[in-house]
Design an enzyme around this catalytic site. Sequence first.
Site, PDB file in Angstrom:
ATOM      1  N   LYS A 124      85.350  23.611  73.683  1.00  0.00           N
ATOM      2  CA  LYS A 124      83.914  23.350  73.854  1.00  0.00           C
ATOM      3  C   LYS A 124      83.770  22.133  74.755  1.00  0.00           C
ATOM      4  O   LYS A 124      84.675  21.306  74.823  1.00  0.00           O
ATOM      5  CB  LYS A 124      83.261  23.071  72.492  1.00  0.00           C
ATOM      6  CG  LYS A 124      81.760  23.234  72.463  1.00  0.00           C
ATOM      7  CD  LYS A 124      81.322  24.680  72.320  1.00  0.00           C
ATOM      8  CE  LYS A 124      79.838  24.857  72.521  1.00  0.00           C
ATOM      9  NZ  LYS A 124      79.416  26.234  72.265  1.00  0.00           N
ATOM     10  N   ASP A 164      75.863  27.201  76.981  1.00  0.00           N
ATOM     11  CA  ASP A 164      75.446  26.927  75.600  1.00  0.00           C
ATOM     12  C   ASP A 164      74.048  26.306  75.745  1.00  0.00           C
ATOM     13  O   ASP A 164      73.390  26.511  76.780  1.00  0.00           O
ATOM     14  CB  ASP A 164      76.439  25.984  74.895  1.00  0.00           C
ATOM     15  CG  ASP A 164      76.150  25.822  73.405  1.00  0.00           C
ATOM     16  OD1 ASP A 164      76.303  26.802  72.670  1.00  0.00           O
ATOM     17  OD2 ASP A 164      75.743  24.729  72.962  1.00  0.00           O
ATOM     18  N   GLY A 235      63.689  29.031  67.084  1.00  0.00           N
ATOM     19  CA  GLY A 235      64.046  28.798  68.480  1.00  0.00           C
ATOM     20  C   GLY A 235      63.405  29.848  69.361  1.00  0.00           C
ATOM     21  O   GLY A 235      62.785  30.811  68.882  1.00  0.00           O
ATOM     22  N   GLY A 237      65.388  30.454  72.625  1.00  0.00           N
ATOM     23  CA  GLY A 237      66.325  30.244  73.717  1.00  0.00           C
ATOM     24  C   GLY A 237      67.107  31.514  73.967  1.00  0.00           C
ATOM     25  O   GLY A 237      66.674  32.612  73.610  1.00  0.00           O
ATOM     26  N   ASN A 238      68.287  31.336  74.563  1.00  0.00           N
ATOM     27  CA  ASN A 238      69.132  32.485  74.924  1.00  0.00           C
ATOM     28  C   ASN A 238      69.366  33.413  73.741  1.00  0.00           C
ATOM     29  O   ASN A 238      69.327  34.629  73.871  1.00  0.00           O
ATOM     30  CB  ASN A 238      70.504  31.986  75.401  1.00  0.00           C
ATOM     31  CG  ASN A 238      70.410  31.251  76.711  1.00  0.00           C
ATOM     32  OD1 ASN A 238      69.749  31.706  77.629  1.00  0.00           O
ATOM     33  ND2 ASN A 238      71.057  30.101  76.798  1.00  0.00           N
ATOM     34  N   VAL A 239      69.645  32.815  72.585  1.00  0.00           N
ATOM     35  CA  VAL A 239      69.999  33.626  71.423  1.00  0.00           C
ATOM     36  C   VAL A 239      68.756  34.275  70.822  1.00  0.00           C
ATOM     37  O   VAL A 239      68.729  35.480  70.547  1.00  0.00           O
ATOM     38  CB  VAL A 239      70.710  32.769  70.351  1.00  0.00           C
ATOM     39  CG1 VAL A 239      71.093  33.620  69.155  1.00  0.00           C
ATOM     40  CG2 VAL A 239      71.948  32.098  70.941  1.00  0.00           C
ATOM     41  N   ALA A 240      67.721  33.457  70.637  1.00  0.00           N
ATOM     42  CA  ALA A 240      66.536  33.934  69.927  1.00  0.00           C
ATOM     43  C   ALA A 240      65.843  35.092  70.652  1.00  0.00           C
ATOM     44  O   ALA A 240      65.414  36.056  70.019  1.00  0.00           O
ATOM     45  CB  ALA A 240      65.569  32.777  69.709  1.00  0.00           C
ATOM     46  N   TRP A 241      65.738  35.018  71.974  1.00  0.00           N
ATOM     47  CA  TRP A 241      64.969  36.092  72.633  1.00  0.00           C
ATOM     48  C   TRP A 241      65.705  37.426  72.564  1.00  0.00           C
ATOM     49  O   TRP A 241      65.089  38.481  72.368  1.00  0.00           O
ATOM     50  CB  TRP A 241      64.518  35.724  74.048  1.00  0.00           C
ATOM     51  CG  TRP A 241      65.518  35.794  75.176  1.00  0.00           C
ATOM     52  CD1 TRP A 241      66.170  34.747  75.732  1.00  0.00           C
ATOM     53  CD2 TRP A 241      65.938  36.959  75.920  1.00  0.00           C
ATOM     54  NE1 TRP A 241      66.993  35.172  76.752  1.00  0.00           N
ATOM     55  CE2 TRP A 241      66.863  36.526  76.893  1.00  0.00           C
ATOM     56  CE3 TRP A 241      65.642  38.314  75.857  1.00  0.00           C
ATOM     57  CZ2 TRP A 241      67.490  37.394  77.794  1.00  0.00           C
ATOM     58  CZ3 TRP A 241      66.266  39.181  76.749  1.00  0.00           C
ATOM     59  CH2 TRP A 241      67.179  38.726  77.703  1.00  0.00           C
TER      60      TRP A 241
HETATM   61  P1  NDP Z   1      68.828  27.363  74.152  1.00  0.00           P
HETATM   62  O1  NDP Z   1      68.808  25.981  74.658  1.00  0.00           O
HETATM   63  O2  NDP Z   1      68.650  28.494  75.112  1.00  0.00           O
HETATM   64  O3  NDP Z   1      67.743  27.554  72.989  1.00  0.00           O
HETATM   65  C1  NDP Z   1      67.618  26.691  71.916  1.00  0.00           C
HETATM   66  C2  NDP Z   1      66.218  26.921  71.370  1.00  0.00           C
HETATM   67  O4  NDP Z   1      66.024  26.192  70.175  1.00  0.00           O
HETATM   68  C3  NDP Z   1      65.121  26.477  72.305  1.00  0.00           C
HETATM   69  O5  NDP Z   1      64.045  27.366  72.167  1.00  0.00           O
HETATM   70  C4  NDP Z   1      64.760  25.082  71.770  1.00  0.00           C
HETATM   71  O6  NDP Z   1      63.456  24.702  72.081  1.00  0.00           O
HETATM   72  C5  NDP Z   1      64.905  25.339  70.291  1.00  0.00           C
HETATM   73  N1  NDP Z   1      65.172  24.137  69.525  1.00  0.00           N
HETATM   74  C6  NDP Z   1      65.958  23.082  69.818  1.00  0.00           C
HETATM   75  N2  NDP Z   1      65.961  22.196  68.821  1.00  0.00           N
HETATM   76  C7  NDP Z   1      65.163  22.713  67.864  1.00  0.00           C
HETATM   77  C8  NDP Z   1      64.771  22.271  66.582  1.00  0.00           C
HETATM   78  N3  NDP Z   1      65.189  21.129  66.083  1.00  0.00           N
HETATM   79  N4  NDP Z   1      63.926  23.078  65.870  1.00  0.00           N
HETATM   80  C9  NDP Z   1      63.494  24.253  66.370  1.00  0.00           C
HETATM   81  N5  NDP Z   1      63.826  24.707  67.589  1.00  0.00           N
HETATM   82  C10 NDP Z   1      64.656  23.947  68.307  1.00  0.00           C
HETATM   83  O7  NDP Z   1      70.202  27.552  73.353  1.00  0.00           O
HETATM   84  P2  NDP Z   1      70.920  28.879  72.921  1.00  0.00           P
HETATM   85  O8  NDP Z   1      69.917  29.884  72.509  1.00  0.00           O
HETATM   86  O9  NDP Z   1      71.937  29.225  73.929  1.00  0.00           O
HETATM   87  O10 NDP Z   1      71.738  28.371  71.647  1.00  0.00           O
HETATM   88  C11 NDP Z   1      71.122  28.260  70.370  1.00  0.00           C
HETATM   89  C12 NDP Z   1      72.218  28.121  69.325  1.00  0.00           C
HETATM   90  O11 NDP Z   1      73.085  29.266  69.385  1.00  0.00           O
HETATM   91  C13 NDP Z   1      73.144  26.906  69.477  1.00  0.00           C
HETATM   92  O12 NDP Z   1      73.554  26.522  68.196  1.00  0.00           O
HETATM   93  C14 NDP Z   1      74.332  27.483  70.245  1.00  0.00           C
HETATM   94  O13 NDP Z   1      75.499  26.728  70.058  1.00  0.00           O
HETATM   95  C15 NDP Z   1      74.437  28.837  69.581  1.00  0.00           C
HETATM   96  N6  NDP Z   1      75.141  29.857  70.337  1.00  0.00           N
HETATM   97  C16 NDP Z   1      74.739  30.204  71.593  1.00  0.00           C
HETATM   98  C17 NDP Z   1      75.413  31.209  72.270  1.00  0.00           C
HETATM   99  C18 NDP Z   1      74.923  31.711  73.581  1.00  0.00           C
HETATM  100  O14 NDP Z   1      75.480  32.708  74.073  1.00  0.00           O
HETATM  101  N7  NDP Z   1      73.916  31.123  74.182  1.00  0.00           N
HETATM  102  C19 NDP Z   1      76.616  31.825  71.722  1.00  0.00           C
HETATM  103  C20 NDP Z   1      76.893  31.454  70.349  1.00  0.00           C
HETATM  104  C21 NDP Z   1      76.186  30.482  69.717  1.00  0.00           C
HETATM  105  P3  NDP Z   1      63.207  23.805  73.381  1.00  0.00           P
HETATM  106  O15 NDP Z   1      63.706  24.626  74.533  1.00  0.00           O
HETATM  107  O16 NDP Z   1      61.745  23.588  73.373  1.00  0.00           O
HETATM  108  O17 NDP Z   1      64.016  22.545  73.168  1.00  0.00           O
END
Ligand code: NDP
Length: 445
Positions: A124, A164, A235, A237-241
């Site tokens: 990482k 990430d 969230g 982000g990448n994962v949530a959508w």
């Molecule tokens: P992103 O940065 O794309 O998305 C993170 C999301 O979470 C954003 O919408 C962000 O909002 C929101 N967020 C951040 N902090 C908080 C909080 N305290 N409360 C609520 N929402 C919050 O990241 P990813 O989607 O890529 O990653 C999310 C998680 O998944 C991480 O733990 C990552 O390690 C894990 N992961 C990701 C992988 C991947 O392929 N992307 C693979 C495996 C695990 P805002 O943008 O407004 O800050």
Amino acid sequence: MDIEKIMIGLEKKHPGETEYLQAVHEVLESIEDVVNENPHFEAAGIVERIIEPDRVFTFKIPWIDDNGKVHVNIGYRVQFNNAIGPYKGGLRFHPSVNLSILKFLGFEQIFKNSLTTLPMGGGKGGSDFDPKGKSDTEIMRFCQSFMLELWHAIGPDTDVPAGDIGVGGKEIGYLYGTYKKLAREHTGVLTGKGINWGGSLIRPEATGFGTVYFAKEMLKTKGESLEGKLVAISGFGNVAWGAAQKATELGAKVVTISGPDGYIYDPDGISGDKIDFMLELRASNEDIVKPYSYEFPEAKFYQGKRPWEVKCDVALPCATQNELNKEDAASLVKNGVSFVAEGANMPCTPEAVEIFQENKILFGPGKAVNAGGVATSGLEMSQNSMKLNWPREEVDRRLHQIMIDIHDTCVKHGTDEDGYINYVKGANVAGFLKVANAMLDEGII
Ligand code: NDP
């Protein structure tokens, strides 16, 4: 195995690294029985060796903003374990990044990658750089400066970083462009690449899709499906959508998404055009959560709150570490949740996990549930090595099968005497055994 003694020793060497110590403790608790049953692991010091990273790089990243001001950030790469394949794991750009967080993530990555069935070790990296509010040219200059240091440590058969938090397709592009210039070769040294220059179809949505495929298997063990289920997601982000899209496709209704400032509850479901609307905001680096409630008046924004207070059948925490605590877990249980699957890495605190398990709620840990992201990165590496591109359906089919296999492995190693599936134990034991046996074969080195 004396867990407390190992933890005291580790804490002495790495004081204050709470996330890393928390992750190690959780894994040791799960593998205690299997280590005690295999004295050759103890004789070869497998546990003591697996909990320390092989090496850690720390470097300075100077860069110049659009106003000519010089900034200095810190960069890291943690190469944790390469017993079963090249180091593999994402890069995180976020102000909260520190060595403890990256070591926790790198440690978890060893077991996650082992579970995927693909030959990938654990690593990482990242930086305390905050891409939020930065212009494209600032991000580009930062990525170039970051890669000027990192490129010495990585390679397609050595260490293959990915994205990430804060590192999406754009950042991977700038990082890759710089690597290519320095190494003078076009290789699969990073994953999450653009589709025109070595990327894999499905990679952006793979973690979210995989999360839902895993949740689907969890529901199946109770004879249920996602059809008509209420799903709470955190969230966006990448994962949530990806998770929101796939859950909707499989018949569920996604009622929440969130950001650091609060969450949205949409009783009509978050799908289709609504997801597209948010993806557009995201692409232009704009706030997502609040504008959603202005655009879709049926939705309500809850300032400063987390989505775990709503009624749902399935909870998918997809934002960040330790975002769901014991009060949140108790509230989910009270509101009738039956399945919790971690799309993010370690979003549930240990106390929250305990509450789910005590109440016999099926709980899937991130290292199994979100392994679809790195599994698809592994598929990207395979396509790069073969110098070909699989069609979308082929990648999705392989991803789906990998998630089914990971789920079945967890069930095999995690089912208690009373039939309850302890996915945490199942994932840790299965991930550990493969790596530990490889370490045994390779000698003490
Ligand atoms: P992103 O940065 O794309 O998305 C993170 C999301 O979470 C954003 O919408 C962000 O909002 C929101 N967020 C951040 N902090 C908080 C909080 N305290 N409360 C609520 N929402 C919050 O990241 P990813 O989607 O890529 O990653 C999310 C998680 O998944 C991480 O733990 C990552 O390690 C894990 N992961 C990701 C992988 C991947 O392929 N992307 C693979 C495996 C695990 P805002 O943008 O407004 O800050």
